[in-house]
Design an enzyme around this catalytic site. Structure first.
Site, PDB file in Angstrom:
ATOM      1  N   ASP A  39       0.797  -1.215  -0.053  1.00  0.00           N
ATOM      2  CA  ASP A  39      -0.078  -0.150   0.143  1.00  0.00           C
ATOM      3  C   ASP A  39       0.724   1.301   0.004  1.00  0.00           C
ATOM      4  OD1 ASP A  39       1.001  -0.292   2.408  1.00  0.00           O
ATOM      5  OD2 ASP A  39      -1.008   0.061   3.660  1.00  0.00           O
ATOM      6  N   HIS A 242      23.993   0.572 -18.530  1.00  0.00           N
ATOM      7  CA  HIS A 242      22.944   0.824 -17.357  1.00  0.00           C
ATOM      8  C   HIS A 242      23.039   0.613 -16.188  1.00  0.00           C
ATOM      9  CE1 HIS A 242      20.064   2.049 -21.085  1.00  0.00           C
ATOM     10  NE2 HIS A 242      20.986   3.109 -20.833  1.00  0.00           N
ATOM     11  N   ASP A 259      27.063   8.737 -14.292  1.00  0.00           N
ATOM     12  CA  ASP A 259      26.015   9.218 -15.203  1.00  0.00           C
ATOM     13  C   ASP A 259      24.855   9.637 -14.370  1.00  0.00           C
ATOM     14  OD1 ASP A 259      24.289   9.954 -17.012  1.00  0.00           O
ATOM     15  OD2 ASP A 259      24.494   7.951 -18.472  1.00  0.00           O
ATOM     16  N   ASP A 270      21.617  15.843 -17.767  1.00  0.00           N
ATOM     17  CA  ASP A 270      22.234  14.470 -17.891  1.00  0.00           C
ATOM     18  C   ASP A 270      23.588  14.660 -18.237  1.00  0.00           C
ATOM     19  OD1 ASP A 270      22.669  11.899 -18.732  1.00  0.00           O
ATOM     20  OD2 ASP A 270      21.458  12.228 -20.362  1.00  0.00           O
ATOM     21  N   HIS A 349      26.615   2.737 -28.585  1.00  0.00           N
ATOM     22  CA  HIS A 349      25.493   3.566 -28.248  1.00  0.00           C
ATOM     23  C   HIS A 349      25.592   4.839 -29.067  1.00  0.00           C
ATOM     24  CE1 HIS A 349      27.515   6.404 -25.548  1.00  0.00           C
ATOM     25  NE2 HIS A 349      28.080   5.396 -24.906  1.00  0.00           N
ATOM     26  N   HIS A 353      20.982  12.476 -27.725  1.00  0.00           N
ATOM     27  CA  HIS A 353      19.658  12.511 -27.499  1.00  0.00           C
ATOM     28  C   HIS A 353      18.612  13.760 -26.936  1.00  0.00           C
ATOM     29  CE1 HIS A 353      19.736  12.088 -23.293  1.00  0.00           C
ATOM     30  NE2 HIS A 353      20.645  11.148 -23.385  1.00  0.00           N
ATOM     31  N   HIS A 360      15.212  11.450 -21.935  1.00  0.00           N
ATOM     32  CA  HIS A 360      15.045  11.250 -23.587  1.00  0.00           C
ATOM     33  C   HIS A 360      14.044  11.757 -23.986  1.00  0.00           C
ATOM     34  CE1 HIS A 360      17.654   7.320 -22.388  1.00  0.00           C
ATOM     35  NE2 HIS A 360      18.492   8.262 -22.648  1.00  0.00           N
ATOM     36  N   GLU A 383      27.530  12.788 -25.912  1.00  0.00           N
ATOM     37  CA  GLU A 383      28.087  11.594 -25.102  1.00  0.00           C
ATOM     38  C   GLU A 383      28.736  10.496 -25.584  1.00  0.00           C
ATOM     39  OE1 GLU A 383      24.842   9.197 -23.215  1.00  0.00           O
ATOM     40  OE2 GLU A 383      23.245  10.800 -24.042  1.00  0.00           O
ATOM     41  N   TYR A 387      34.123   1.593 -24.364  1.00  0.00           N
ATOM     42  CA  TYR A 387      33.845   0.687 -23.183  1.00  0.00           C
ATOM     43  C   TYR A 387      34.742  -0.840 -23.626  1.00  0.00           C
ATOM     44  CZ  TYR A 387      30.228   3.952 -22.819  1.00  0.00           C
ATOM     45  OH  TYR A 387      29.514   5.105 -22.815  1.00  0.00           O
ATOM     46  N   ARG A 405      32.706   7.656 -20.288  1.00  0.00           N
ATOM     47  CA  ARG A 405      32.021   8.298 -21.001  1.00  0.00           C
ATOM     48  C   ARG A 405      32.037   9.743 -20.543  1.00  0.00           C
ATOM     49  NH1 ARG A 405      27.828   5.360 -20.754  1.00  0.00           N
ATOM     50  NH2 ARG A 405      26.590   6.190 -19.102  1.00  0.00           N
ATOM     51  N   GLU A 407      29.795  13.082 -20.984  1.00  0.00           N
ATOM     52  CA  GLU A 407      28.437  13.490 -21.510  1.00  0.00           C
ATOM     53  C   GLU A 407      28.245  15.057 -20.860  1.00  0.00           C
ATOM     54  OE1 GLU A 407      25.231  11.446 -19.761  1.00  0.00           O
ATOM     55  OE2 GLU A 407      23.761  12.062 -21.676  1.00  0.00           O
TER      56      GLU A 407
HETATM   57  N1  GLY Z   1      21.548   8.771 -18.666  1.00  0.00           N
HETATM   58  C1  GLY Z   1      20.821   8.295 -19.822  1.00  0.00           C
HETATM   59  C2  GLY Z   1      21.720   8.905 -20.884  1.00  0.00           C
HETATM   60  O1  GLY Z   1      22.608   9.328 -20.741  1.00  0.00           O
HETATM   61  O2  GLY Z   1      20.879   8.683 -21.967  1.00  0.00           O
HETATM   62 MN    MN Z   2      22.220  11.022 -21.963  1.00  0.00          MN
HETATM   63 MN    MN Z   3      23.427  10.284 -19.095  1.00  0.00          MN
END
Ligand code: GLY
Ligand code: MN
Ligand code: MN
Length: 443
Positions: A39, A242, A259, A270, A349, A353, A360, A383, A387, A405, A407
């Site tokens: 609940d 992720h 991240d 982000d 990747h 975005h 996103h 970004e 890896y 990464r 970003e």
């Molecule tokens: N943190 C999600 C991305 O970088 O797309």
């Molecule tokens: Mn991102």
């Molecule tokens: Mn990110």
């Protein structure tokens, strides 16, 4: 904390209505509470479209816009005042205040919806709503049925139903000045949180402790929290894109990839930064890091109106592949490595975005089969990453288990772009200086 004035939301609703044909009825539902366990519920997060058009942060509401009826109207269905319920779950705005504070022509209690909606539908010739909302769609079919039974001969029924998401997505893609102010705040808070993580990081800490430092800074600076699940991955974990467990202890000699972004007034930051747990990059880490940084800076330098995200991505790929060949991580000729996508074992990747109320964010990436040209007012991420999996065959062991990464969030301006996330260092010298305690490194 700045709140957008009600006029902003009224203006957005008007602009949206102006883009629709006469006799259109538009429906946008709010989010509802989602059960976390038994609940208890997850913290409430308003639907981004609904928030964009109303600035109203309660669950269980429906926005109704009527275009070109006898008069155009902006209506809200929302929870009624209820003294007992408000004692448990907090003050509800109710209908009277919704009209005054949110600028609606009328507001109705949610319980009136099945009574009111068929009446409104009977006058509409088309309906716009988010089509992926199955619950709303089945309610719509019920209201249609009600028109048939209640209004029989007098009423016609809408002959067309259109997905509203794309129309709204295009509006949301171009950020207005008042949104840019909020996005800059989200980016600034996110950047300061990353600085904090760099400053407190030391070997033997757990990843979740860095996550706590980051999210503490978000809240201390008035953000509602993270705009997505924070990723803190040290060592091999940085190679899991992720990774959100954030449960491992961090070792000297490893890099940690964070991240994480703050959500401020609904807008997402982000940012990814990657830095050494003990404050000093090793030589192989430096080599790979500087390659990713070069790709990041290259994409930023190419960002301007009329460029496309595809072009940026292609430039990033070319830069990374060239560097990977120079470092001996890929063998062969750059063109064919790009052609065969051999680089995807290390960079799997996209580069960018859209960014906005959703991390996103909405908005088409392609139009008429082509990548759309960038325009001033668009905000997106850059970004690039590399890896090298811990079990990656055919590479010198010195590279294995390194994940990097970098970003940033950028705003397209009339002549180029503004990097919104420059408040956290990304050069090796800048990061090492900040980790040593030199506060000037942040600027
Ligand atoms: N943190 C999600 C991305 O970088 O797309
Ligand atoms: Mn991102
Ligand atoms: Mn990110």
């Amino acid at each position: 904390m700045e709140h957008l004035p009600v006029e902003v939301f009224i203006k957005r609703r008007r602009a949206l209505m102006d883009s629709l044909p006469d006799k259109a009825l538009l429906l946008v539902p709010s989010a509802t509470l989602v059960t976390r366990s038994r609940d208890t519920e997850h913290p409430f997060r308003q639907d981004s479209d609904f928030w964009y058009l109303t600035g109203f942060n309660e669950p269980d509401a429906l926005l109704v816009l009527m275009k070109g009826y006898e008069k155009s109207e902006q209506l809200l269905f929302n929870q009624p005042k209820d003294k007992l319920m408000e004692t448990w779950t907090g003050i509800r705005l109710g209908q009277v205040a919704a009209v005054i504070q949110l600028g609606f022509d009328q507001a109705f209690a949610l319980a009136d919806i099945d009574q009111q909606l068929p009446k409104l539908l009977a006058e509409a010739s088309e309906v716009w709503m988010p089509l992926e909302d199955e619950a709303l769609y089945s309610r719509y079919l019920f209201w249609r049925q009600q028109v048939r039974t209640r209004f029989k001969r007098v009423a016609s029924l809408p002959t067309r139903i259109t997905d509203l998401s794309q129309q709204l997505g295009e509006m949301r893609l171009l950020k207005q000045p008042e949104e840019i102010i909020l996005m800059k705040q989200a980016a600034r808070i996110s950047a300061e949180a990353h600085c904090r993580a760099m400053q407190v990081c030391k070997p033997s800490m757990y990843e979740y402790q860095l996550q706590a430092e980051i999210e503490y800074e978000f809240r201390m600076q008035g953000a509602s929290g993270p705009s997505y699940s924070s990723i803190v991955g040290a060592g091999d974990n940085a190679c899991v894109l992720h990774y959100v467990e954030n449960s491992a202890v961090m070792q000297a000699g490893d890099l940690v990839l964070i991240d994480a972004g703050a959500e401020y007034q609904g807008y997402a930051g982000d940012i990814t930064r990657t830095f050494p747990v003990n404050g000093t990059f090793s030589t192989p880490q430096q080599q790979l890091y500087n390659l990713v940084l070069k790709a990041n800076e290259l994409a930023i330098s190419l960002t301007r109106p009329a460029a496309t995200l595809d072009e940026l991505h292609q430039a990033v790929v070319r830069c990374l592949v060239t560097g990977l060949v120079e470092l001996g991580l890929l063998q062969g000729d750059v063109e064919s490595l790009i052609e065969t996508e051999a680089y995807k074992v290390f960079f799997m990747h996209g580069t960018s975005h859209w960014l906005g109320l959703d991390v996103h964010d909405v908005g088409l990436y392609r139009q008429e089969g082509k990548a759309r040209p960038l325009q001033a007012g668009m905000v997106f991420t850059i970004e690039p990453g590399l890896y090298i999996a811990p079990d990656q065959a055919d590479v010198d062991p010195q590279w294995r288990g390194i994940g990097i990464r970098i970003e940033d969030d950028v705003l397209v301006t009339a002549t180029g772009c503004e990097v919104l996330t420059s408040g956290v260092p990304k050069t090796i010298a800048g990061i090492e200086a900040l980790m040593k305690g030199d506060d000037y490194a942040r600027h």
